[in-house]
Scaffold this motif. Sequence first.
Motif, short mmCIF file in Angstrom:
data_model
loop_
_atom_site.label_atom_id
_atom_site.label_comp_id
_atom_site.label_asym_id
_atom_site.label_seq_id
_atom_site.Cartn_x
_atom_site.Cartn_y
_atom_site.Cartn_z
N GLY A 4 163.86 -11.54 -40.41
CA GLY A 4 164.87 -10.51 -40.60
C GLY A 4 165.08 -9.73 -39.31
N PRO A 5 166.11 -8.90 -39.28
CA PRO A 5 166.44 -8.18 -38.05
C PRO A 5 165.52 -6.98 -37.81
N LEU A 6 165.49 -6.57 -36.55
CA LEU A 6 164.77 -5.36 -36.15
C LEU A 6 165.69 -4.54 -35.28
N LEU A 7 165.92 -3.29 -35.67
CA LEU A 7 166.68 -2.36 -34.83
C LEU A 7 165.70 -1.51 -34.03
N ILE A 8 165.84 -1.55 -32.71
CA ILE A 8 165.02 -0.72 -31.82
C ILE A 8 165.94 0.28 -31.15
#
Length: 557
Positions: free
Chosen positions: A534-538
């Motif tokens: 899944g995605p990761l927002l940093i």
Amino acid sequence: MNRESLNPERETPMTCADLLIRLLRDTYGVDTVFGIPGVHTVELYRGLAGGEGSGIRHVTPRHEQGAGFMADGYARATGKPGVCFIITGPGMTNIATAMGQALADSVPMLVISSVNRRDTLGRGQGRLHELPSQQQLIAGVARFSHTLLDPEGLPETLARAFAVFEGARPGPVHLEIPIDLFDAPVRTPRHWQRAALAKAAPDPVAIAEAGAWLADAARPLVLLGGGSVAAPEAARALVEALDAPAVTTINAKGLLGRDHPLDLGANASLPAVRELARDADVVLAIGTELGETDYDVVFDDGFTLDGRLIRIDVDPQQLARNQAADLALVADAGQALAALASHFKGTRLNRGGAERTRAAHEAMGLAEDPAFAAYVPLFDTLREALPEAILVGDSCATTYAANHLVAQPAPRRFFNASTGYGTLGYGLPAALGASLARPDLPVVALVGDGGVMFTLPELACAVEERLPVVILLWHNQGYEEIRRFMDDAGVTRLGVDLQAPDFLTVARGFGCAATRVAAPAELAQALSSRPADGPLLIEVDAAAWARAASPEFGPGA
């Protein structure tokens, strides 16, 4: 390919929608489409959902602009056209911006839409989704736009589209199908096979003349554009044989491999490279339009060529734009690179190319430039953690810096919306398209707090499709570049200092992992623990990062 299902002798009842799906899948190898269904396209989805339509993955963005950007990212990462299914009227006006970006950057994209019934077209009756002429509106952002009036013409129209993608200067093609044709019966085509299309080869006499000019040159320079990305081996062989410094534009980044001794990068707007360009006695430009967003991002018309110019492009009109050529060849860039590389096979000229390139890099001093101080540790950290990653950028501060600082190991690993059309909102959905196209590679979206709000809902699509994309969000409280332009012009700031949401809360609300970092070590830790499914927002606090990345603070902070 299932040969039995394509047997023209079978009298299997088939609708226009069935035929479209089967042609896309079995003849043209389409495996993914991006689209949002609507009441006008229900019959199209009947065939796509299963049965004969199985084998094509349907991805649902949250806005048609996102669909177009996803198709763009898919196409740039693979070289295959991205395909969209779009609803009549508002769906097409929504995707027009994405088509404009793809048109400017020569990205192959097939947009298939519905349109109102044939007997109502152009009558202004106030029907659902009606436009005076959808086809005319979209024609300005497409290589061509066609209204299908007879279902028997569908195979020919698709063949035309793929001929543009494979044999001409690519870009978006639009095919609109009236809603009364989707379930119309159609005969099985006599020919299902895809035509073998040979790309345009350069004239051998012109290649010999270009080769003679380059062989006699004392200070040659090569300009490699995005049209060259399919021929990295030939490009390397040619510049090495010529011992010529090479500018690789933004869309050609990685063409020569990472840190090649003859690669000047996408730095044609900087003084040291412009000096090399003015000093070159022969310049070879292949697959590049020599446009402003690659050669003049400082907007001063300062990129000039005083030597003899050889231009090679598949589009003859392009050869007459921007810079006048002394020798112009109409040919596929890859074919021309291969022909020139063969012409110089076994040759190793000595023009001090590596020394000239090294001197230009030293003069540019990018790593020591105060304008890039905050970004050097950012990209060093990314390169160490994800050396093979595809970087997909919006029009934002990190992308502008990456255009100059980043080196990639291969082509199709770096692209963004700062070239050509220069739209906002591109980075996130285009990164999703790239991830769908290349699940074997990590993908990083470089976005800013202003631009990402154009397409932020596509986080839902990333979560839904379980795409392990890293969204690196540079938060500098608004439109920093426009603030700078306003300040330089003496214009009072207005509309550039934005109220942003709590991005971490919003991302988590979509089911997306999210974290905030303010220093290189924190970014490295976040990247090392990113989810695999899944995605990761940093979110990077730009001000805090600049303080942490400064020499006084220390690079390891």
